[in-house]
Design a protein around this motif. Structure first.
Motif, PDB file in Angstrom:
ATOM      1  N   CYS A  27       0.827  -1.209   0.000  1.00  0.00           N
ATOM      2  CA  CYS A  27       0.000   0.000   0.000  1.00  0.00           C
ATOM      3  C   CYS A  27       0.861   1.258   0.000  1.00  0.00           C
ATOM      4  O   CYS A  27       0.533   2.245  -0.661  1.00  0.00           O
ATOM      5  CB  CYS A  27      -0.953  -0.020   1.189  1.00  0.00           C
ATOM      6  SG  CYS A  27      -2.165  -1.362   1.076  1.00  0.00           S
ATOM      7  N   HIS A  28       1.972   1.211   0.699  1.00  0.00           N
ATOM      8  CA  HIS A  28       2.901   2.353   0.721  1.00  0.00           C
ATOM      9  C   HIS A  28       3.487   2.584  -0.676  1.00  0.00           C
ATOM     10  O   HIS A  28       3.549   3.733  -1.142  1.00  0.00           O
ATOM     11  CB  HIS A  28       4.014   2.117   1.747  1.00  0.00           C
ATOM     12  CG  HIS A  28       5.009   3.213   1.792  1.00  0.00           C
ATOM     13  ND1 HIS A  28       4.746   4.438   2.379  1.00  0.00           N
ATOM     14  CD2 HIS A  28       6.270   3.290   1.303  1.00  0.00           C
ATOM     15  CE1 HIS A  28       5.802   5.219   2.240  1.00  0.00           C
ATOM     16  NE2 HIS A  28       6.743   4.537   1.596  1.00  0.00           N
ATOM     17  N   GLN A  29       3.920   1.520  -1.338  1.00  0.00           N
ATOM     18  CA  GLN A  29       4.462   1.638  -2.700  1.00  0.00           C
ATOM     19  C   GLN A  29       3.406   2.204  -3.647  1.00  0.00           C
ATOM     20  O   GLN A  29       3.713   3.040  -4.496  1.00  0.00           O
ATOM     21  CB  GLN A  29       4.931   0.271  -3.205  1.00  0.00           C
ATOM     22  CG  GLN A  29       6.166  -0.255  -2.542  1.00  0.00           C
ATOM     23  CD  GLN A  29       7.429   0.378  -3.092  1.00  0.00           C
ATOM     24  OE1 GLN A  29       7.472   0.820  -4.239  1.00  0.00           O
ATOM     25  NE2 GLN A  29       8.447   0.432  -2.271  1.00  0.00           N
ATOM     26  N   ALA A  30       2.162   1.753  -3.490  1.00  0.00           N
ATOM     27  CA  ALA A  30       1.076   2.243  -4.340  1.00  0.00           C
ATOM     28  C   ALA A  30       0.840   3.734  -4.109  1.00  0.00           C
ATOM     29  O   ALA A  30       0.628   4.489  -5.056  1.00  0.00           O
ATOM     30  CB  ALA A  30      -0.199   1.450  -4.074  1.00  0.00           C
ATOM     31  N   GLY A  37      -6.353   3.678  -6.343  1.00  0.00           N
ATOM     32  CA  GLY A  37      -7.076   2.632  -5.624  1.00  0.00           C
ATOM     33  C   GLY A  37      -6.279   2.135  -4.432  1.00  0.00           C
ATOM     34  O   GLY A  37      -6.524   2.530  -3.285  1.00  0.00           O
ATOM     35  N   ILE A  38      -5.306   1.280  -4.689  1.00  0.00           N
ATOM     36  CA  ILE A  38      -4.496   0.688  -3.629  1.00  0.00           C
ATOM     37  C   ILE A  38      -3.707   1.760  -2.884  1.00  0.00           C
ATOM     38  O   ILE A  38      -3.446   1.640  -1.690  1.00  0.00           O
ATOM     39  CB  ILE A  38      -3.544  -0.390  -4.201  1.00  0.00           C
ATOM     40  CG1 ILE A  38      -4.335  -1.471  -4.933  1.00  0.00           C
ATOM     41  CG2 ILE A  38      -2.683  -1.018  -3.104  1.00  0.00           C
ATOM     42  CD1 ILE A  38      -5.324  -2.213  -4.075  1.00  0.00           C
ATOM     43  N   GLY A  39      -3.366   2.831  -3.557  1.00  0.00           N
ATOM     44  CA  GLY A  39      -2.621   3.915  -2.924  1.00  0.00           C
ATOM     45  C   GLY A  39      -3.404   4.671  -1.870  1.00  0.00           C
ATOM     46  O   GLY A  39      -2.836   5.430  -1.090  1.00  0.00           O
ATOM     47  N   ASN A  40      -4.708   4.483  -1.838  1.00  0.00           N
ATOM     48  CA  ASN A  40      -5.549   5.173  -0.854  1.00  0.00           C
ATOM     49  C   ASN A  40      -6.160   4.230   0.171  1.00  0.00           C
ATOM     50  O   ASN A  40      -7.123   4.592   0.853  1.00  0.00           O
ATOM     51  CB  ASN A  40      -6.645   5.968  -1.566  1.00  0.00           C
ATOM     52  CG  ASN A  40      -6.090   7.230  -2.163  1.00  0.00           C
ATOM     53  OD1 ASN A  40      -5.602   8.101  -1.448  1.00  0.00           O
ATOM     54  ND2 ASN A  40      -6.120   7.334  -3.478  1.00  0.00           N
ATOM     55  N   GLN A  53     -15.235  -1.695  -8.795  1.00  0.00           N
ATOM     56  CA  GLN A  53     -14.010  -0.954  -8.497  1.00  0.00           C
ATOM     57  C   GLN A  53     -12.752  -1.770  -8.777  1.00  0.00           C
ATOM     58  O   GLN A  53     -11.667  -1.206  -8.923  1.00  0.00           O
ATOM     59  CB  GLN A  53     -14.025  -0.496  -7.037  1.00  0.00           C
ATOM     60  CG  GLN A  53     -15.087   0.551  -6.775  1.00  0.00           C
ATOM     61  CD  GLN A  53     -15.338   0.760  -5.293  1.00  0.00           C
ATOM     62  OE1 GLN A  53     -15.340  -0.190  -4.517  1.00  0.00           O
ATOM     63  NE2 GLN A  53     -15.554   2.009  -4.920  1.00  0.00           N
ATOM     64  N   LEU A  54     -12.898  -3.074  -8.889  1.00  0.00           N
ATOM     65  CA  LEU A  54     -11.738  -3.912  -9.192  1.00  0.00           C
ATOM     66  C   LEU A  54     -11.175  -3.624 -10.579  1.00  0.00           C
ATOM     67  O   LEU A  54     -10.016  -3.927 -10.848  1.00  0.00           O
ATOM     68  CB  LEU A  54     -12.087  -5.392  -9.050  1.00  0.00           C
ATOM     69  CG  LEU A  54     -12.342  -5.856  -7.616  1.00  0.00           C
ATOM     70  CD1 LEU A  54     -12.666  -7.337  -7.595  1.00  0.00           C
ATOM     71  CD2 LEU A  54     -11.159  -5.555  -6.716  1.00  0.00           C
TER      72      LEU A  54
END
Length: 99
Positions: A27-30, A37-40, A53-54
């Protein structure tokens, strides 16, 4: 306890779980890559993605599996497997459980 990712049905049943040790790093890398998406994903609370949303999340996970260090790429692949399972089913959610 660290972050985990589950497949949850609309009734609340947990159908699959991923507890990879690099989920937080994923999640941090995103977030560092600016992925929406994954970044939040909230590392302290639940973040829920529905099947629609996928369409955003799966390409992000694919990108992360190809462009991050091995342990983070493994975590991306593990979550990607859950996401692809949900793609084939209805009334399921990909849930990131924060720490």
């Amino acid at each position: 306890m660290g972050m985990s990712v589950i497949i949850r049905s609309y009734t609340g049943t947990i159908e699959a779980t991923c507890c990879h040790p690099a989920l937080d790093a994923l999640c941090h890398q995103a977030a560092q890559a600016g992925l929406p998406g994954i970044g939040n994903v909230d590392k302290y609370d639940d973040t829920v993605f529905n099947r629609s949303q996928l369409r955003l999340v799966i390409p992000e996970l694919t990108q992360l599996s190809l462009s991050t260090p091995a342990l983070v790429a493994e975590a991306a692949e593990a979550v990607l497997e859950l996401a692809r399972t949900i793609e084939r089913l209805s009334h399921r959610y990909l849930v990131f459980n924060g720490d």
